[in-house]
Design a protein around this motif. Structure first.
Motif, PDB file in Angstrom:
ATOM      1  N   TYR A 133       0.779  -1.234   0.000  1.00 20.34           N
ATOM      2  CA  TYR A 133       0.000   0.000   0.000  1.00 20.34           C
ATOM      3  C   TYR A 133       0.815   1.292   0.000  1.00 20.34           C
ATOM      4  O   TYR A 133       0.258   2.368  -0.141  1.00 20.34           O
ATOM      5  CB  TYR A 133      -0.944   0.001   1.214  1.00 20.34           C
ATOM      6  N   MET A 134       2.110   1.205   0.146  1.00 23.96           N
ATOM      7  CA  MET A 134       2.921   2.412   0.312  1.00 23.96           C
ATOM      8  C   MET A 134       2.926   3.299  -0.929  1.00 23.96           C
ATOM      9  O   MET A 134       3.130   2.820  -2.030  1.00 23.96           O
ATOM     10  CB  MET A 134       4.357   2.008   0.649  1.00 23.96           C
ATOM     11  N   PRO A 135       2.700   4.612  -0.749  1.00 23.67           N
ATOM     12  CA  PRO A 135       2.795   5.506  -1.899  1.00 23.67           C
ATOM     13  C   PRO A 135       4.240   5.646  -2.382  1.00 23.67           C
ATOM     14  O   PRO A 135       5.182   5.516  -1.600  1.00 23.67           O
ATOM     15  CB  PRO A 135       2.269   6.844  -1.361  1.00 23.67           C
TER      16      PRO A 135
ATOM     17  N   LYS B 147       6.333   7.993  -3.353  1.00 26.00           N
ATOM     18  CA  LYS B 147       7.359   8.945  -2.894  1.00 26.00           C
ATOM     19  C   LYS B 147       7.942   8.579  -1.532  1.00 26.00           C
ATOM     20  O   LYS B 147       8.871   9.229  -1.058  1.00 26.00           O
ATOM     21  CB  LYS B 147       6.780  10.363  -2.842  1.00 26.00           C
ATOM     22  N   SER B 148       7.375   7.580  -0.909  1.00 29.64           N
ATOM     23  CA  SER B 148       7.826   7.180   0.419  1.00 29.64           C
ATOM     24  C   SER B 148       9.116   6.362   0.392  1.00 29.64           C
ATOM     25  O   SER B 148       9.729   6.125   1.446  1.00 29.64           O
ATOM     26  CB  SER B 148       6.708   6.373   1.090  1.00 29.64           C
TER      27      SER B 148
ATOM     28  N   SER C  76      12.458   7.476   2.428  1.00 29.50           N
ATOM     29  CA  SER C  76      12.359   7.491   3.887  1.00 29.50           C
ATOM     30  C   SER C  76      12.103   6.083   4.422  1.00 29.50           C
ATOM     31  O   SER C  76      12.633   5.706   5.469  1.00 29.50           O
ATOM     32  CB  SER C  76      11.284   8.471   4.357  1.00 29.50           C
ATOM     33  N   ARG C  77      11.354   5.277   3.684  1.00 31.30           N
ATOM     34  CA  ARG C  77      11.108   3.911   4.135  1.00 31.30           C
ATOM     35  C   ARG C  77      12.418   3.112   4.165  1.00 31.30           C
ATOM     36  O   ARG C  77      12.663   2.335   5.085  1.00 31.30           O
ATOM     37  CB  ARG C  77      10.068   3.226   3.231  1.00 31.30           C
TER      38      ARG C  77
ATOM     39  N   GLN D 281      14.222   4.018   7.286  1.00 31.92           N
ATOM     40  CA  GLN D 281      13.553   3.510   8.491  1.00 31.92           C
ATOM     41  C   GLN D 281      13.854   2.024   8.680  1.00 31.92           C
ATOM     42  O   GLN D 281      14.176   1.575   9.784  1.00 31.92           O
ATOM     43  CB  GLN D 281      12.038   3.763   8.389  1.00 31.92           C
TER      44      GLN D 281
ATOM     45  N   PHE E  47      -1.338  12.314  -3.752  1.00 33.95           N
ATOM     46  CA  PHE E  47      -1.556  10.875  -3.588  1.00 33.95           C
ATOM     47  C   PHE E  47      -0.311  10.039  -3.893  1.00 33.95           C
ATOM     48  O   PHE E  47      -0.302   8.851  -3.631  1.00 33.95           O
ATOM     49  CB  PHE E  47      -2.740  10.392  -4.443  1.00 33.95           C
TER      50      PHE E  47
ATOM     51  N   GLY F 252       0.940   9.865  -0.237  1.00 37.95           N
ATOM     52  CA  GLY F 252      -0.088   9.595   0.757  1.00 37.95           C
ATOM     53  C   GLY F 252      -1.191   8.724   0.196  1.00 37.95           C
ATOM     54  O   GLY F 252      -1.155   8.338  -0.980  1.00 37.95           O
ATOM     55  N   ARG F 253      -2.168   8.370   1.012  1.00 34.01           N
ATOM     56  CA  ARG F 253      -3.298   7.591   0.568  1.00 34.01           C
ATOM     57  C   ARG F 253      -4.437   7.757   1.567  1.00 34.01           C
ATOM     58  O   ARG F 253      -4.204   8.143   2.721  1.00 34.01           O
ATOM     59  CB  ARG F 253      -2.936   6.111   0.397  1.00 34.01           C
TER      60      ARG F 253
ATOM     61  N   PHE G 132       4.681   9.358   7.960  1.00 34.26           N
ATOM     62  CA  PHE G 132       5.915   8.570   8.098  1.00 34.26           C
ATOM     63  C   PHE G 132       7.084   9.311   7.455  1.00 34.26           C
ATOM     64  O   PHE G 132       8.156   8.729   7.240  1.00 34.26           O
ATOM     65  CB  PHE G 132       5.755   7.184   7.461  1.00 34.26           C
TER      66      PHE G 132
ATOM     67  N   GLN H 250       6.873  12.708   2.799  1.00 41.54           N
ATOM     68  CA  GLN H 250       6.598  12.024   1.533  1.00 41.54           C
ATOM     69  C   GLN H 250       5.634  10.853   1.694  1.00 41.54           C
ATOM     70  O   GLN H 250       5.417  10.085   0.750  1.00 41.54           O
ATOM     71  CB  GLN H 250       7.917  11.521   0.919  1.00 41.54           C
ATOM     72  N   ASP H 251       5.110  10.666   2.889  1.00 39.45           N
ATOM     73  CA  ASP H 251       4.155   9.577   3.115  1.00 39.45           C
ATOM     74  C   ASP H 251       3.237   9.975   4.271  1.00 39.45           C
ATOM     75  O   ASP H 251       3.493   9.667   5.428  1.00 39.45           O
ATOM     76  CB  ASP H 251       4.882   8.263   3.418  1.00 39.45           C
TER      77      ASP H 251
ATOM     78  N   ARG I 254      -0.629   9.816   5.459  1.00 42.30           N
ATOM     79  CA  ARG I 254      -1.864   9.098   5.134  1.00 42.30           C
ATOM     80  C   ARG I 254      -3.050   9.588   5.953  1.00 42.30           C
ATOM     81  O   ARG I 254      -2.893   9.979   7.101  1.00 42.30           O
ATOM     82  CB  ARG I 254      -1.661   7.605   5.381  1.00 42.30           C
TER      83      ARG I 254
END
Lengths: 492, 492
Positions: free
Chosen positions: A30-32, A34-35, A38-39, A42, B216, B219-220, B232, B235-236, B238
């Motif tokens: 489900y992650m968008p 642009k994340s 940073s993901r 993390q 989007f 985010g979502r 998060f 860039q994320d 939600r």
């Protein structure tokens, strides 16, 4: 008491590792977009933390103290395995773990991007770095072959020295069988390639998952680029699947396969959360569980004697197909490009190709720039087919982007274990196959739970196999199973 | 350089906190039910780790060393705020943080269970423990009133001494206005209570979110029991929402509200990931951003001049409604039971009730066993309505289950700031309202980005308010806005 303290420490490490698994699951479902950056950091930070804790001196001291205590056999096994894990972890420098974790996320995104553009060259650089990292990882251990160090991560004890002859015997046994099949009357599986709406496929798979005992209160199914199973405890084991509306088999058997993995994880002892005995034995045993459900059960005649009439009621296209035709169609043997869609026999050549390429990449005799050509040549060589693009060729698997080198061989080992376990399940469970024909798979699941799942890592793959079947892995079980099944389908 | 090292340390703490946020998001959206216990301990372990790092001596040493360095103004602000956070965190014992985190997950599940059974008594015990924990938390700080210590977590500097007179002035100003409205011709909002299919509501909200600039790709939106925004990284970010197919306003304005929060988080500086300047100023400023989009924009005539014709085309029920009727309906003032569905005026009484009850619970003058009665009495008292069940009464908000005591007052502060900011936005942006009528809200978003979002925590709420509007928070802006808006709707 040191054992209690050790439990606390191991469970905390598990908490962090399960948290990483949640972050990964989210990333792949489900992650968008642009994340990504940073993901990556993390996950890398958590991986470093878990690693620091896994090789902390106070963990070692705690293990040593616990070894002196008066413990039950189970507790002793936990401590011994904890020592083994510690010894393995402490060798890897923290900086290396962090770099590997950071790069794993980057490589995953590069792989997704390369797939989107059907262009291996977009992945090559990230893959090259990944291979350098895996060679670096292997260099921290002393093994006969550098690839052995990586194998050991997924299949404790497995070596090139053991796998080379195993794959050789598979080649010797399967090539003649494939030749015989090729000369026989071919199976028509066109019925599987009608148009089947996503929703219809999804709903049918959900019924089967429920039926075989996958607990949706302790798991869920979602869509992802590449099907996988992940676990955040035995009470939260999730699977993903994918759909092709022009291929009925894509979603269903991938779901059953992942559910086989998930049933194993859901069957691990919840009271052993985070402890070795509460963890899976090895990847080959894991794979034996997915394969046994996918193939021995899920592509078996007994299973479909019950399910095919239900399918026919729900999906119009199958109304005029006979059970025998359907059974043959879902077991059609045919050399193909995609591993996860391969039949049970040619499947092992897909694994063998990857095994040989990985060995070359890790020992340095093959360079990533030549990998695509080597891949295509190997497919031509072993299976007589050649990918026309990268998505159905070298970019099809997620594994290398994850840094999972040494993982593929466990797929073949898993199939072999599955055949051996299934042969003994038939002896152990009275009326097993007639039960399955009547829609009852719970006795089989219980047998797996008691004979395999409940032990977790208490025994090695080999010990467990001896315990369940009386002998070590014996490829003959698989060849016998394959011969008898395909003789019936191809009438030779 | 110590500043570089400090950045590294702060970003790692942020990584862990954002990982916790992912685990929480999953818990409230997709997590299977049996996962509760293991998820609680996973979050607790990460919370303890983050806390350990937040009050580690080497962080303090690093801050002290950085303070001696030659830094830019921004860097100085980051170091000063880091010192403030450290000073606050170091006071809380690790054992307390772990207990609080463990109990927070448990209390959340007790609250969900109590809601499912519409029975406050199933939540009372968990709430009692939570209040004891929050009283314990307050006891670690020296403040004039114990509640001040909790307020400070959400709204740095806020105190009972400041809020008591503020709520008094709201009472004094709003009660006469509500009386006037009650005596006027009442608004008919029955059009909002036709049947509106979930999918239709969802799709319309998605168009509006896209339109106002919610990204989007960063985010979502998902469904959850209780709408919330979580981040998060910038860039994320939600959001979640909920739906009532017999209430058109439930999903839409909750979505716009959460999107207001999300636009703030998406507008924080990505290059300041994990640093104070990359974080939100305070919860009142956060709430000013959600309220300004929900109310000042999203319930404004200008916005609907553009959107209502679009809505009419998509949703048949509105075909015969006039814009003026719709505008009045979505702004109908009427005392009600549910805070999140309340109109802009009575809303403040919902907050005031919670503020007064929380103060009592924390100072010990009110016991959780008497809370339900006190809640119902307060609703009768202030709003003349009394809950007939717990779900629409005391169990409606998630906050107490999360341990968020001191959070509610920021909702009222946020509305007040929103009115003040909006008044200045109209001065700062030429043709703002005519732009909005023509479907252009990007100038407004840019103004918020530059005037508020970009600063993060660089200024306090009060400093920021002075910077943007030239003065501290002044309730008169809200009263003027309310008077002029409702005079037009209720024609008094």
């Amino acid at each position: 008491m040191s054992y209690i303290l050790l439990e606390k420490k191991l469970k905390e490490i598990a908490d962090i590792q399960y948290a990483i698994a949640v972050l990964n699951w989210d990333q792949e479902t489900y992650m968008p977009i642009k994340s990504s950056a940073s993901r990556s950091r993390q996950i890398a930070t958590l991986a470093t933390l878990a690693h620091q804790k896994s090789c902390a001196l106070d963990l070692k001291n705690c293990i040593d103290a616990a070894l002196q205590e008066n413990l039950s056999d189970e507790q002793k096994a936990n401590v011994t395995l904890a020592l083994k894990d510690y010894t393995k972890a402490v060798v890897l420098p923290e900086d290396f773990v962090n770099r590997l974790s950071m790069h794993t996320s980057e490589a995953y995104h590069a792989w997704v991007d390369a797939r989107d553009h059907d262009d291996y060259s977009l992945f090559q650089e990230a893959l090259t770095t990944m291979i350098e990292l895996k060679r670096e990882q292997a260099s921290f251990y002393t093994t006969a072959h550098p690839y052995d160090a990586l194998l050991d991560e997924y299949e404790p004890g497995a070596t090139v020295a053991q796998l080379d002859p195993l794959f050789k015997s598979i080649k010797e046994q399967l090539l003649p069988l494939l030749k015989t099949i090729k000369q026989a009357q071919q199976v028509d599986n066109s019925i599987l390639h009608n148009y089947y709406k996503e929703e219809q496929q999804w709903n049918f798979s959900m019924q089967i998952l429920q039926h075989i005992g996958y607990d949706f209160e302790a798991g869920r199914q979602d869509f992802a680029e590449h099907p996988f199973t992940t676990s955040f405890s035995s009470q939260d084991v999730r699977i993903t699947t994918r759909v092709d509306e022009n291929d009925f088999s894509n979603l269903l058997w991938s779901s059953i396969h992942e559910a086989g993995h998930a049933l194993y994880e859901q069957g691990l002892r919840d009271d052993m959360y985070g402890m070795p005995i509460g963890s899976a034995c090895s990847l080959s045993i894991h794979e034996s569980q997915s394969r046994i459900w996918e193939n021995n059960i899920g592509r078996g005649m007994h299973f479909w004697k019950y399910w095919f009439p239900i399918l026919q009621k729900q999906v119009n296209s199958f109304a005029k197909t006979s059970l025998q035709e359907f059974y043959a169609a879902i077991n059609k043997v045919s050399p193909s490009l995609i591993r996860t869609e391969a039949d049970e026999l040619t499947y092992h050549f897909h694994v063998m190709i990857r095994y040989e390429l990985e060995k070359g990449l890790i020992e340095g005799s093959l360079h990533p720039k030549d990998l695509k050509q080597a891949w295509n040549d190997a497919y031509q060589n072993y299976l007589g087919v050649c990918p026309q693009d990268d998505v159905t060729g070298i970019l099809q698997d997620i594994h290398w982007s994850h840094g999972s080198f040494g993982y593929f061989p466990t797929y073949t080992l898993g199939s072999l274990y599955a055949a051996q376990f299934y042969a003994f399940a038939k002896q152990a469970i009275p009326n097993l196959e007639s039960d399955i024909e009547h829609g009852h798979t719970n006795a089989f699941l219980n047998w797996l739970r008691n004979s395999i799942h409940a032990f977790g890592r208490r025994y090695t793959s080999d010990e467990l196999c001896k315990l369940v079947t009386g002998s070590s892995l014996d490829t003959q079980y698989f060849f016998d199973y394959a011969h008898s099944k395909y003789k019936d389908i191809y009438k030779f």
